[in-house]
Design a protein around this motif. Structure first.
Motif, mmCIF file in Angstrom:
data_model
loop_
_atom_site.group_PDB
_atom_site.id
_atom_site.type_symbol
_atom_site.label_atom_id
_atom_site.label_comp_id
_atom_site.label_asym_id
_atom_site.label_seq_id
_atom_site.Cartn_x
_atom_site.Cartn_y
_atom_site.Cartn_z
ATOM 1 N N GLN A 83 0.823 -1.217 0.000
ATOM 2 C CA GLN A 83 0.000 0.000 0.000
ATOM 3 C C GLN A 83 0.857 1.266 0.000
ATOM 4 O O GLN A 83 0.339 2.375 0.025
ATOM 5 C CB GLN A 83 -0.915 -0.001 1.225
ATOM 6 C CG GLN A 83 -1.960 -1.105 1.211
ATOM 7 C CD GLN A 83 -2.574 -1.364 2.572
ATOM 8 O OE1 GLN A 83 -2.236 -0.712 3.560
ATOM 9 N NE2 GLN A 83 -3.493 -2.320 2.635
ATOM 10 N N GLU A 84 2.190 1.066 -0.004
ATOM 11 C CA GLU A 84 3.179 2.144 0.034
ATOM 12 C C GLU A 84 3.067 3.005 1.285
ATOM 13 O O GLU A 84 3.396 4.187 1.282
ATOM 14 C CB GLU A 84 3.122 2.983 -1.238
ATOM 15 C CG GLU A 84 3.505 2.172 -2.478
ATOM 16 C CD GLU A 84 3.836 3.023 -3.681
ATOM 17 O OE1 GLU A 84 5.039 3.245 -3.941
ATOM 18 O OE2 GLU A 84 2.890 3.466 -4.357
ATOM 19 N N SER A 85 2.615 2.393 2.381
ATOM 20 C CA SER A 85 2.650 3.061 3.678
ATOM 21 C C SER A 85 4.073 3.103 4.210
ATOM 22 O O SER A 85 4.408 3.946 5.035
ATOM 23 C CB SER A 85 1.749 2.330 4.688
ATOM 24 O OG SER A 85 0.419 2.296 4.242
ATOM 25 N N ILE A 86 4.886 2.143 3.776
ATOM 26 C CA ILE A 86 6.320 2.138 4.076
ATOM 27 C C ILE A 86 7.059 2.373 2.765
ATOM 28 O O ILE A 86 6.793 1.696 1.770
ATOM 29 C CB ILE A 86 6.785 0.787 4.657
ATOM 30 C CG1 ILE A 86 6.007 0.434 5.923
ATOM 31 C CG2 ILE A 86 8.283 0.832 4.974
ATOM 32 C CD1 ILE A 86 6.353 -0.944 6.460
ATOM 33 N N SER A 87 7.956 3.331 2.766
ATOM 34 C CA SER A 87 8.769 3.594 1.583
ATOM 35 C C SER A 87 10.081 2.835 1.741
ATOM 36 O O SER A 87 11.001 3.275 2.439
ATOM 37 C CB SER A 87 9.038 5.095 1.439
ATOM 38 O OG SER A 87 9.837 5.339 0.300
ATOM 39 N N ILE A 88 10.165 1.679 1.118
ATOM 40 C CA ILE A 88 11.334 0.817 1.310
ATOM 41 C C ILE A 88 12.527 1.315 0.511
ATOM 42 O O ILE A 88 12.385 2.005 -0.495
ATOM 43 C CB ILE A 88 11.027 -0.637 0.914
ATOM 44 C CG1 ILE A 88 10.706 -0.739 -0.591
ATOM 45 C CG2 ILE A 88 9.909 -1.219 1.759
ATOM 46 C CD1 ILE A 88 10.741 -2.152 -1.141
#
Length: 345
Positions: A83-88
């Motif tokens: 969900q792109e809540s974390i930008s890896i």
């Protein structure tokens, strides 16, 4: 432009338990984030706008199928990344280990999967776990090959578990044997932020998953013991918030804060051996916690002409288990050490 998250990534755990296979083995979530399905229970996320990433992470859980909290944590992290809540930053492989044991809420079906890596599955009669160990080794080798874009690439492997008994140190880690520094200062600092209270330095090679990756590509690898094993749906994931937050910081490439605590260091000095089915006696109660201390002269195990007697002024037991098969360890004996994990052992 952000695309719809594939349905199988919205609950990768259920996808895995249901043996579902995505119609396409890879795809994009956005213009900069892509995924690749590497096999049942294995999903890779990577940034497409980074020419050469120097950070690669393996986050594994479910090597023992009834240790469910880490599995649920990984499922949550997979959802957040999708969900792109974390930008890896870097390449991140999530892997669920013993899928059939996960379905049955068992530690394993035929053999302990965490004793079968580094080719030890070839030494055993074929079973569900020997086949899965080979499959996982192949997945890891493929991931490493595809991720090693430069000589500067570094690998970190966190293999997350929960224990079948309580522990004096509620969260602890086992560092696999290495010649030279066993862990980087960064990962030692990471453990402090994650609330890891103790770390065991292994003194010899093993068939564990973390030893396999540490030797294969010199990964900064840890086996993490994070609490008590409970069935799916019975875990309070809030109790694991410090670990989850620390993993988010790690995979997002953020600076790891200086830890207010560092884990107490123990070195593994011996194992309790089970040699036979009929004669083995473990003289430790089933309810004894990990890191329980025993004074010099205490006999802890016997088996035919074998006995284990505490020889140091104090030794602590970790993972005592009378139910292991002959030929496997029935416990680890450890003593406190002044060796720092990032110093040559």
């Amino acid at each position: 432009m952000h695309q719809t998250v594939p349905a199988f990534l919205q609950d990768f755990l259920q996808t895995t338990l249901s043996s579902l296979t995505p119609e396409c083995p890879e795809g994009a979530i956005s213009g900069t984030l892509s995924w690749k399905w590497l096999g049942h229970g294995a999903i890779l996320f990577y940034r497409t706008n980074i020419q050469s990433s120097t950070n690669s992470y393996i986050i594994s859980s479910g090597i023992h199928g009834n240790e469910t909290a880490p599995i649920e944590i990984c499922n949550q992290l997979i959802q957040e990344i999708a969900q792109e809540s974390i930008s890896i930053q870097g390449n991140i492989l999530f892997l669920f280990g013993n899928i059939e044991a996960m379905r049955q809420n068992k530690r394993f079906i035929d053999d302990d999967l965490n004793r079968l890596f580094s080719g030890k599955h070839h030494e055993m009669p074929q079973s569900k776990e020997t086949m899965r160990a080979l499959e996982i080794e192949n997945i890891i080798q493929r991931f490493i090959h595809d991720s090693s874009q430069s000589s500067e690439t570094t690998f970190v492997h966190l293999d997350m578990h929960t224990a079948i008994r309580g522990s004096f140190y509620k969260r602890f880690a086992i560092a696999p044997f290495k010649i030279g520094p066993m862990l980087s200062k960064t990962l030692v600092n990471w453990m402090g932020n994650a609330g890891i209270e103790a770390v065991l330095l292994n003194a010899k090679p093993a068939g564990t998953f973390s030893y396999f990756t540490s030797q294969l590509v010199n990964a900064d690898a840890l086996t993490l013991e994070l609490g008590k094993a409970l069935p799916f749906g019975e875990n309070n994931l809030e109790a694991f918030s410090s670990v989850t937050l620390a993993i988010r910081q790690l995979i997002s490439g953020g600076e790891i804060p200086v830890a207010s605590m560092t884990p107490k260091v123990f070195k593994i000095i011996n194992e309790l051996e089970r040699k036979t089915d009929s004669d083995f006696r473990l003289l430790i109660d089933d309810e004894v916690e990990n890191f329980t201390a025993y004074p010099k002269g205490t006999i802890l195990a016997t088996d035919k002409d074998y006995q284990y007697c505490v020889t140091h002024e104090e030794e602590r037991v970790v993972f005592p288990n009378r139910h292991v098969k002959p030929g496997l360890r029935a416990g680890l004996m450890v003593i406190e050490s002044d060796i720092e994990p990032h110093i040559a052992s």
